[in-house]
Design a protein around this motif. Structure first.
Motif, PDB file in Angstrom:
ATOM      1  N   GLU A 116       0.822  -1.217   0.000  1.00 23.38           N
ATOM      2  CA  GLU A 116       0.000   0.000   0.000  1.00 23.38           C
ATOM      3  C   GLU A 116       0.851   1.260   0.000  1.00 23.38           C
ATOM      4  O   GLU A 116       0.477   2.283  -0.575  1.00 23.38           O
ATOM      5  N   ALA A 117       2.024   1.185   0.635  1.00 21.28           N
ATOM      6  CA  ALA A 117       2.907   2.349   0.727  1.00 21.28           C
ATOM      7  C   ALA A 117       3.956   2.394  -0.382  1.00 21.28           C
ATOM      8  O   ALA A 117       4.755   3.334  -0.433  1.00 21.28           O
ATOM      9  N   SER A 118       3.970   1.420  -1.271  1.00 21.61           N
ATOM     10  CA  SER A 118       5.018   1.341  -2.294  1.00 21.61           C
ATOM     11  C   SER A 118       4.876   2.470  -3.311  1.00 21.61           C
ATOM     12  O   SER A 118       3.792   3.013  -3.528  1.00 21.61           O
ATOM     13  N   ASP A 119       6.012   2.791  -3.972  1.00 23.37           N
ATOM     14  CA  ASP A 119       5.977   3.841  -4.990  1.00 23.37           C
ATOM     15  C   ASP A 119       6.760   3.473  -6.242  1.00 23.37           C
ATOM     16  O   ASP A 119       6.877   4.284  -7.157  1.00 23.37           O
ATOM     17  N   THR A 120       7.313   2.253  -6.296  1.00 22.05           N
ATOM     18  CA  THR A 120       8.128   1.882  -7.450  1.00 22.05           C
ATOM     19  C   THR A 120       7.666   0.580  -8.092  1.00 22.05           C
ATOM     20  O   THR A 120       7.179   0.580  -9.225  1.00 22.05           O
ATOM     21  N   GLN A 121       7.802  -0.537  -7.388  1.00 25.70           N
ATOM     22  CA  GLN A 121       7.554  -1.832  -8.021  1.00 25.70           C
ATOM     23  C   GLN A 121       7.170  -2.874  -6.986  1.00 25.70           C
ATOM     24  O   GLN A 121       7.721  -2.897  -5.881  1.00 25.70           O
ATOM     25  N   VAL A 122       6.221  -3.720  -7.368  1.00 25.06           N
ATOM     26  CA  VAL A 122       5.834  -4.863  -6.543  1.00 25.06           C
ATOM     27  C   VAL A 122       5.860  -6.104  -7.418  1.00 25.06           C
ATOM     28  O   VAL A 122       5.291  -6.117  -8.519  1.00 25.06           O
ATOM     29  N   GLU A 123       6.528  -7.153  -6.931  1.00 30.40           N
ATOM     30  CA  GLU A 123       6.482  -8.469  -7.566  1.00 30.40           C
ATOM     31  C   GLU A 123       5.823  -9.402  -6.568  1.00 30.40           C
ATOM     32  O   GLU A 123       6.281  -9.514  -5.424  1.00 30.40           O
ATOM     33  N   LEU A 124       4.776 -10.093  -6.995  1.00 33.27           N
ATOM     34  CA  LEU A 124       3.933 -10.806  -6.038  1.00 33.27           C
ATOM     35  C   LEU A 124       3.520 -12.163  -6.588  1.00 33.27           C
ATOM     36  O   LEU A 124       2.984 -12.267  -7.701  1.00 33.27           O
ATOM     37  N   ALA A 125       3.794 -13.225  -5.807  1.00 37.62           N
ATOM     38  CA  ALA A 125       3.342 -14.576  -6.134  1.00 37.62           C
ATOM     39  C   ALA A 125       2.356 -15.009  -5.059  1.00 37.62           C
ATOM     40  O   ALA A 125       2.720 -15.086  -3.879  1.00 37.62           O
ATOM     41  N   VAL A 126       1.099 -15.299  -5.471  1.00 33.56           N
ATOM     42  CA  VAL A 126       0.030 -15.541  -4.507  1.00 33.56           C
ATOM     43  C   VAL A 126      -0.930 -16.612  -5.009  1.00 33.56           C
ATOM     44  O   VAL A 126      -0.957 -16.952  -6.190  1.00 33.56           O
TER      45      VAL A 126
END
Length: 351
Positions: free
Chosen positions: A129-139
């Motif tokens: 929620e606080a990120s501003d660049t990149q998220v990589e997510l395995a779910v």
């Protein structure tokens, strides 16, 4: 070694200056009276009695009465053992100083192991929620639904989100349009997968896949660890699986400069003109920086090549872009010698 040097050495071994002088005097005199020792050592008579009693209590000299108070060396081997011990400690200290001087500095890292997966999931949601660049997510689909509000916020803030959804038991995938609304690109993995979230290239949230014999979680705040998990995500959770949904940027966006190079080199060899847009950080100031330009050269060093099969995984990879303000060098994660560290790369045109 003269008398002064010997006394100085004994002081290094823990003797007081008066104790060292009295002991060296006794070495030369043998058995002697207190006045003789005082004259030879230079220790005042008023202090010499206490000095000799202390040396006696530690087992180095013997004080006795024979017409007058006398003293002699009691056990020189004990002192030699003490000196050998000190010499060993000095030698060890020298080696330790040399080792600490030569070894690279160790960066402080924060790695926390937790027993509840809920802790990992909640912490990941806050970071996303606080990120501003990149998220990589395995779910899994269920984990995706839990994190979707955080993904929505991050997407609205301009964060690039790469989402790998795993359904090993044939569970239904979320609606592709719903997924595309909160990510840059999503892919479908048909094998069991651990939970992995890599946020802004510095924070990692990890837990084994459901059914694993080991139940634990890791929360890591460290760029080096994040880079390792980044490549785990790319190679096992992302590159070999098919897209299932994409946002507006996904068709020409790249998570890593090396995957762009894999597709770029054949185009350049074919004489194509390729314009690339880069969102990243200035390597000197660390501030966010955006550049766009024509690819004039690809610099690659190390084994592995830049062919389509290698994904250019090894060595240095640099793009030289011709921009309106001159040539700009763009590198990947951890870039040092280039002008810009790329966080997101997008092919704008191929002509």
């Amino acid at each position: 070694m003269n008398v002064s040097e010997l006394e100085a050495t004994l002081e290094t071994a823990g003797f007081s200056p008066y104790q060292a002088s009295a002991y060296v005097a006794l070495l030369e005199l043998g058995a002697a009276t207190v006045p003789e020792i005082a004259e030879k050592s230079g220790v005042p008579d008023s202090r010499l009695y206490d000095v000799l009693r202390t040396l006696e209590s530690e087992g180095y000299v013997e004080v006795y009465e024979q017409e007058s108070l006398r003293a002699r060396i009691h056990d020189h081997e004990k002192l030699q053992a003490r000196l050998r011990e000190r010499a060993g400690r000095f030698s060890d200290a020298r080696k330790e100083i040399e080792r600490r001087w030569e070894e690279p500095p160790v960066e402080e890292t924060v790695v926390n192991a937790v027993t509840r997966f809920e802790t990992v999931l909640e912490s990941a949601a806050d970071a996303i929620e606080a990120s501003d660049t990149q998220v990589e997510l395995a779910v899994s689909p269920e984990q995706y639904r839990t994190l979707r509000p955080a993904l929505q916020t991050a997407s609205e803030n301009g964060t690039s989100i790469y989402l790998a959804i795993s359904t090993p038991d044939g569970e239904a995938l979320p609606d592709p349009e719903s997924v595309a609304a909160v990510c840059t690109e999503a892919r479908h993995r048909e094998l069991p997968s651990p939970f992995v979230a890599i946020v802004d290239r510095s924070k990692v949230y990890f837990a084994p896949h459901t059914g694993s014999a080991n139940e634990y979680g890791l929360i890591v705040d460290d760029r080096t660890h994040a880079y390792v998990f980044h490549w785990f995500f790319l190679t096992s959770q992302w590159a070999v699986w098919e897209p299932i949904g994409a946002g507006e940027r996904a068709s020409t966006d790249y998570l890593d400069i090396r995957y762009l190079v894999r597709d770029l080199v054949p185009l350049l060899e074919d004489g194509k003109t390729v314009r690339v847009h880069v969102d990243g950080a200035d390597t000197e100031s660390g501030q966010q920086r955006t550049v766009e330009g024509i690819v004039r050269n690809v610099v690659h060093s190390g084994a592995g090549g830049t062919g389509s099969g290698s994904a250019a995984r090894n060595g240095r990879v640099t793009l030289e872009l011709e921009t309106n303000s001159g040539t700009v060098e763009v590198g990947g994660w951890g870039a040092l010698v280039e002008d810009v560290e790329a966080h997101r790369l997008r092919v704008e045109s191929v002509t």
